[in-house]
Design an enzyme around this catalytic site. Structure first.
Site, PDB file in Angstrom:
ATOM      1  N   ASP A  32     -33.832 -29.585 -82.759  1.00  0.00           N
ATOM      2  CA  ASP A  32     -34.954 -28.644 -82.781  1.00  0.00           C
ATOM      3  C   ASP A  32     -35.640 -28.760 -84.143  1.00  0.00           C
ATOM      4  OD1 ASP A  32     -35.397 -25.843 -80.860  1.00  0.00           O
ATOM      5  OD2 ASP A  32     -36.522 -25.986 -82.739  1.00  0.00           O
ATOM      6  N   ASP A  50     -38.509 -33.047 -86.102  1.00  0.00           N
ATOM      7  CA  ASP A  50     -39.800 -32.763 -85.480  1.00  0.00           C
ATOM      8  C   ASP A  50     -40.039 -33.828 -84.412  1.00  0.00           C
ATOM      9  OD1 ASP A  50     -42.417 -32.534 -84.729  1.00  0.00           O
ATOM     10  OD2 ASP A  50     -43.196 -32.249 -86.759  1.00  0.00           O
ATOM     11  N   GLY A  79     -45.015 -19.883 -75.876  1.00  0.00           N
ATOM     12  CA  GLY A  79     -44.854 -18.448 -76.059  1.00  0.00           C
ATOM     13  C   GLY A  79     -45.422 -17.725 -74.855  1.00  0.00           C
ATOM     14  N   SER A 119     -43.128 -25.725 -65.685  1.00  0.00           N
ATOM     15  CA  SER A 119     -43.421 -24.298 -65.539  1.00  0.00           C
ATOM     16  C   SER A 119     -44.254 -24.051 -64.290  1.00  0.00           C
ATOM     17  CB  SER A 119     -44.211 -23.865 -66.778  1.00  0.00           C
ATOM     18  OG  SER A 119     -44.877 -22.652 -66.542  1.00  0.00           O
ATOM     19  N   CYS A 121     -46.711 -22.440 -64.419  1.00  0.00           N
ATOM     20  CA  CYS A 121     -48.099 -22.443 -64.934  1.00  0.00           C
ATOM     21  C   CYS A 121     -48.871 -23.661 -64.435  1.00  0.00           C
ATOM     22  CB  CYS A 121     -48.120 -22.419 -66.467  1.00  0.00           C
ATOM     23  SG  CYS A 121     -47.804 -20.785 -67.130  1.00  0.00           S
ATOM     24  N   TYR A 147     -51.619 -24.956 -71.334  1.00  0.00           N
ATOM     25  CA  TYR A 147     -50.166 -25.139 -71.308  1.00  0.00           C
ATOM     26  C   TYR A 147     -49.737 -25.717 -69.945  1.00  0.00           C
ATOM     27  CZ  TYR A 147     -45.295 -23.382 -70.927  1.00  0.00           C
ATOM     28  OH  TYR A 147     -43.938 -23.248 -70.720  1.00  0.00           O
ATOM     29  N   LYS A 151     -48.061 -29.441 -68.925  1.00  0.00           N
ATOM     30  CA  LYS A 151     -46.795 -29.544 -68.166  1.00  0.00           C
ATOM     31  C   LYS A 151     -46.986 -30.469 -66.963  1.00  0.00           C
ATOM     32  CE  LYS A 151     -43.821 -26.657 -70.204  1.00  0.00           C
ATOM     33  NZ  LYS A 151     -42.742 -27.247 -71.017  1.00  0.00           N
ATOM     34  N   LYS A 190     -42.635 -12.856 -74.424  1.00  0.00           N
ATOM     35  CA  LYS A 190     -43.218 -12.725 -73.092  1.00  0.00           C
ATOM     36  C   LYS A 190     -43.096 -11.270 -72.637  1.00  0.00           C
ATOM     37  CE  LYS A 190     -42.951 -17.273 -71.546  1.00  0.00           C
ATOM     38  NZ  LYS A 190     -42.971 -17.871 -70.220  1.00  0.00           N
ATOM     39  N   ALA A 191     -43.722 -10.988 -71.476  1.00  0.00           N
ATOM     40  CA  ALA A 191     -43.851  -9.591 -71.040  1.00  0.00           C
ATOM     41  C   ALA A 191     -42.517  -8.809 -70.995  1.00  0.00           C
ATOM     42  CB  ALA A 191     -44.548  -9.546 -69.683  1.00  0.00           C
TER      43      ALA A 191
HETATM   44  P1  NAD Z   1     -38.512 -21.479 -77.011  1.00  0.00           P
HETATM   45  O1  NAD Z   1     -39.811 -21.408 -77.747  1.00  0.00           O
HETATM   46  O2  NAD Z   1     -37.506 -20.413 -77.276  1.00  0.00           O
HETATM   47  O3  NAD Z   1     -37.825 -22.894 -77.236  1.00  0.00           O
HETATM   48  C1  NAD Z   1     -38.555 -24.071 -77.456  1.00  0.00           C
HETATM   49  C2  NAD Z   1     -37.975 -24.727 -78.672  1.00  0.00           C
HETATM   50  O4  NAD Z   1     -38.697 -25.936 -78.935  1.00  0.00           O
HETATM   51  C3  NAD Z   1     -38.107 -23.860 -79.950  1.00  0.00           C
HETATM   52  O5  NAD Z   1     -36.845 -23.611 -80.519  1.00  0.00           O
HETATM   53  C4  NAD Z   1     -38.992 -24.687 -80.865  1.00  0.00           C
HETATM   54  O6  NAD Z   1     -38.632 -24.580 -82.233  1.00  0.00           O
HETATM   55  C5  NAD Z   1     -38.752 -26.107 -80.328  1.00  0.00           C
HETATM   56  N1  NAD Z   1     -39.828 -26.989 -80.759  1.00  0.00           N
HETATM   57  C6  NAD Z   1     -41.167 -26.733 -80.778  1.00  0.00           C
HETATM   58  N2  NAD Z   1     -41.825 -27.764 -81.321  1.00  0.00           N
HETATM   59  C7  NAD Z   1     -40.890 -28.699 -81.650  1.00  0.00           C
HETATM   60  C8  NAD Z   1     -40.958 -29.982 -82.273  1.00  0.00           C
HETATM   61  N3  NAD Z   1     -42.131 -30.498 -82.659  1.00  0.00           N
HETATM   62  N4  NAD Z   1     -39.814 -30.655 -82.473  1.00  0.00           N
HETATM   63  C9  NAD Z   1     -38.625 -30.136 -82.096  1.00  0.00           C
HETATM   64  N5  NAD Z   1     -38.493 -28.915 -81.516  1.00  0.00           N
HETATM   65  C10 NAD Z   1     -39.617 -28.217 -81.295  1.00  0.00           C
HETATM   66  O7  NAD Z   1     -38.878 -21.539 -75.469  1.00  0.00           O
HETATM   67  P2  NAD Z   1     -37.943 -21.376 -74.193  1.00  0.00           P
HETATM   68  O8  NAD Z   1     -38.326 -20.106 -73.534  1.00  0.00           O
HETATM   69  O9  NAD Z   1     -36.522 -21.619 -74.533  1.00  0.00           O
HETATM   70  O10 NAD Z   1     -38.505 -22.569 -73.292  1.00  0.00           O
HETATM   71  C11 NAD Z   1     -37.824 -23.813 -73.155  1.00  0.00           C
HETATM   72  C12 NAD Z   1     -38.628 -24.730 -72.262  1.00  0.00           C
HETATM   73  O11 NAD Z   1     -38.840 -24.102 -70.990  1.00  0.00           O
HETATM   74  C13 NAD Z   1     -40.024 -25.050 -72.805  1.00  0.00           C
HETATM   75  O12 NAD Z   1     -40.356 -26.366 -72.465  1.00  0.00           O
HETATM   76  C14 NAD Z   1     -40.919 -24.095 -72.030  1.00  0.00           C
HETATM   77  O13 NAD Z   1     -42.241 -24.567 -71.956  1.00  0.00           O
HETATM   78  C15 NAD Z   1     -40.223 -24.057 -70.693  1.00  0.00           C
HETATM   79  N6  NAD Z   1     -40.520 -22.825 -69.928  1.00  0.00           N
HETATM   80  C16 NAD Z   1     -40.071 -21.615 -70.364  1.00  0.00           C
HETATM   81  C17 NAD Z   1     -40.364 -20.469 -69.639  1.00  0.00           C
HETATM   82  C18 NAD Z   1     -39.884 -19.108 -70.081  1.00  0.00           C
HETATM   83  O14 NAD Z   1     -40.187 -18.122 -69.404  1.00  0.00           O
HETATM   84  N7  NAD Z   1     -39.152 -18.971 -71.174  1.00  0.00           N
HETATM   85  C19 NAD Z   1     -41.117 -20.568 -68.461  1.00  0.00           C
HETATM   86  C20 NAD Z   1     -41.577 -21.812 -68.057  1.00  0.00           C
HETATM   87  C21 NAD Z   1     -41.257 -22.947 -68.781  1.00  0.00           C
END
Ligand code: NAD
Length: 323
Positions: A32, A50, A79, A119, A121, A147, A151, A190-191
Site C-alpha cells: 500500500d 506507490d 472514497g 464496483s 458504479c 470512478y 472500473k 461512505k454513507a
Molecule cells: P480503501 O481506500 O480503504 O483502500 C484502498 C487502498 O488503496 C488504500 O489503503 C490506499 O492507500 C491504497 N492506495 C491508493 N493509491 C495507491 C497507490 N498509488 N499505491 C498503492 N496503494 C494505493 O478502500 P476499500 O473500501 O478498502 O476498497 C478496496 C477496493 O474495493 C478498491 O478498489 C475500491 O474501489 C473497491 N470498492 C470498494 C467499495 C466499498 O464500498 N468500500 C465498493 C466498490 C468497490
C-alpha cells in the site's frame, strides 16, 4: 504454503482480506502507499509502494522461486460520494495507472490467479422498482461517475489479459461495503460510516444533516460477508464480472433509522445539498449465489458491529481534542 499479494492492504477491505488469508494459512505480502490507519497489518511482509509507478508494481510482484499464487488488486484512490464527485481527475489518473501497470505485470510475471475489485458504479442509474440488473447489462455503458468508468475499463483490460495469457482473472463488482476499520471521517467515508459518526456525535433528540432527501436506494454489504465472497469467487471457475451484495435494499432514511435503533437514540434529519449519486440500485446476485455465497449479515446485524467501533473512534478523537 500458498503465497498471496494483497494490493491496498493498508485499506479497509484489503486489511480484512489479509486477516482472512492468514487464517487460511497463506504467506501474505501486503502493499500500500500508506500503512493501515487503524491496526497493525497481519501480513507477513508489508511494503510501502506507490503502485502508480510500474517499477513498484514489479517490486510488489517479485518473490523468490516463481510467482505469487494469487494476486488481489484492491489498491485504488477512492472514497464515498463526496470524494468521487470532487476528485474525478485524480481518480481517473491514479487508478488507471495502478491497474494498467499491475494487470500487465501480473500477466507478464505469470501469476496464475488475479482478483480485481470492481464496483457496481459501472452500472447506469436505476429507478426504484426496476427489475434486477445482471452483470452483462453494464454494457452499453452509462456509469454515473468517472470512478465507474475507470472500473469498467480496468475490468475489460483484465479480461483482455486473461485471454492473452494463462492468468485466470476473477472480477467482483462490490456493492457499498461497510464495517469496522473503514474510513469514518475526513471526507472519504461512505454513507453508513458517515451516518454512524453523525449519530454518535448527536445528542438524543438532536439533529443530523443528510445529503439529499434521503430517498436514494442502496444495498450495504457487511465487510465479513464481502471477504467471504472475494475468497469464494477467487477460488471458483466463474469468469467475467460478478456482483457481490447484500440483497436488502434500503433508503438512506431507513439506514438512518437502523443506526438510531442500534445507537438507542432518536435523531431528526435535516436535508442539505450534497452529492446523492444514483436514484436506485437492484442487482442480480445469481452468479455469486451459484457458488454458494449468501450475505449472512442483515443491515441491522452489520451496523450492530460497526456503530460501536465508530462511536469509539469519535470518543477517542474528542478525548484527544481532535474533531
Ligand atoms: P480503501 O481506500 O480503504 O483502500 C484502498 C487502498 O488503496 C488504500 O489503503 C490506499 O492507500 C491504497 N492506495 C491508493 N493509491 C495507491 C497507490 N498509488 N499505491 C498503492 N496503494 C494505493 O478502500 P476499500 O473500501 O478498502 O476498497 C478496496 C477496493 O474495493 C478498491 O478498489 C475500491 O474501489 C473497491 N470498492 C470498494 C467499495 C466499498 O464500498 N468500500 C465498493 C466498490 C468497490
Amino acid at each position: 504454503m500458498k503465497r498471496a499479494l494483497v494490493n491496498g492492504a493498508g485499506g479497509f477491505i484489503g486489511g480484512h482480506l489479509v486477516k482472512k488469508l492468514k487464517k487460511e494459512g497463506y504467506w501474505v505480502r501486503g502493499v500500500d502507499i500508506n500503512q493501515h490507519q487503524f491496526s497493525t497489518s497481519e501480513a507477513d511482509e508489508f511494503l510501502l509502494l506507490d503502485l502508480r509507478e510500474e517499477e513498484n508494481c514489479k517490486k510488489a510482484l517479485s518473490v523468490d522461486h516463481g510467482t505469487f499464487d494469487e494476486v488481489y488488486q484492491l489498491a485504488a484512490d477512492m472514497g464515498g460520494l463526496g470524494f468521487i464527485h470532487s476528485a474525478e481527475t485524480q481518480i481517473m489518473h491514479n487508478n488507471i495507472l495502478i491497474n494498467t501497470h499491475m494487470t500487465h505485470n501480473a500477466a507478464t510475471f505469470g501469476v496464475p490467479r488475479y482478483f480485481f475489485s470492481s464496483s457496481v458504479c459501472v452500472y447506469r442509474d436505476m429507478q426504484p422498482g426496476e427489475p434486477e440488473m445482471h452483470e452483462f447489462e453494464a454494457i452499453p455503458a452509462k456509469p454515473n461517475n468517472e470512478y465507474g468508468w475507470e472500473k469498467l475499463y480496468s475490468e475489460l483490460m483484465a479480461i483482455a489479459y486473461s485471454k492473452k495469457s494463462d492468468m485466470k482473472v476473477r472480477i467482483a463488482r462490490f456493492q457499498n461495503c461497510y464495517g469496522p476499520e473503514g474510513e469514518w471521517h475526513g471526507g472519504r467515508e461512505k454513507a453508513p460510516a458517515a451516518i454512524c459518526r453523525k449519530i454518535a456525535e448527536a445528542n438524543d433528540g438532536g439533529e443530523i444533516e443528510v445529503w439529499g432527501d434521503g430517498s436514494a436506494i442502496r444495498s450495504y454489504t457487511y465487510v465479513a460477508d464481502m471477504i467471504e465472497g472475494i475468497y469464494l469467487l477467487m477460488h471458483s471457475d466463474l469468469e467475467g464480472p460478478v456482483n457481490i451484495g447484500c440483497p436488502q435494499y434500503v433508503s438512506v432514511n431507513e439506514l438512518v433509522e437502523t443506526v438510531c435503533e442500534i445507537a438507542g437514540k432518536n435523531v431528526h434529519t435535516k436535508s442539505i445539498d450534497g452529492p446523492v449519486g444514483v436514484h436506485s440500485r437492484n442487482f442480480s446476485n445469481a452468479r455469486i449465489y451459484s457458488i454458494g455465497w449468501k450475505a449472512k449479515y442483515s443491515l441491522k446485524d452489520g451496523i450492530a458491529e460497526t456503530y460501536p467501533w465508530i462511536k469509539a473512534q469519535v470518543e477517542k478523537n474528542s478525548a484527544a481534542g481532535r474533531k
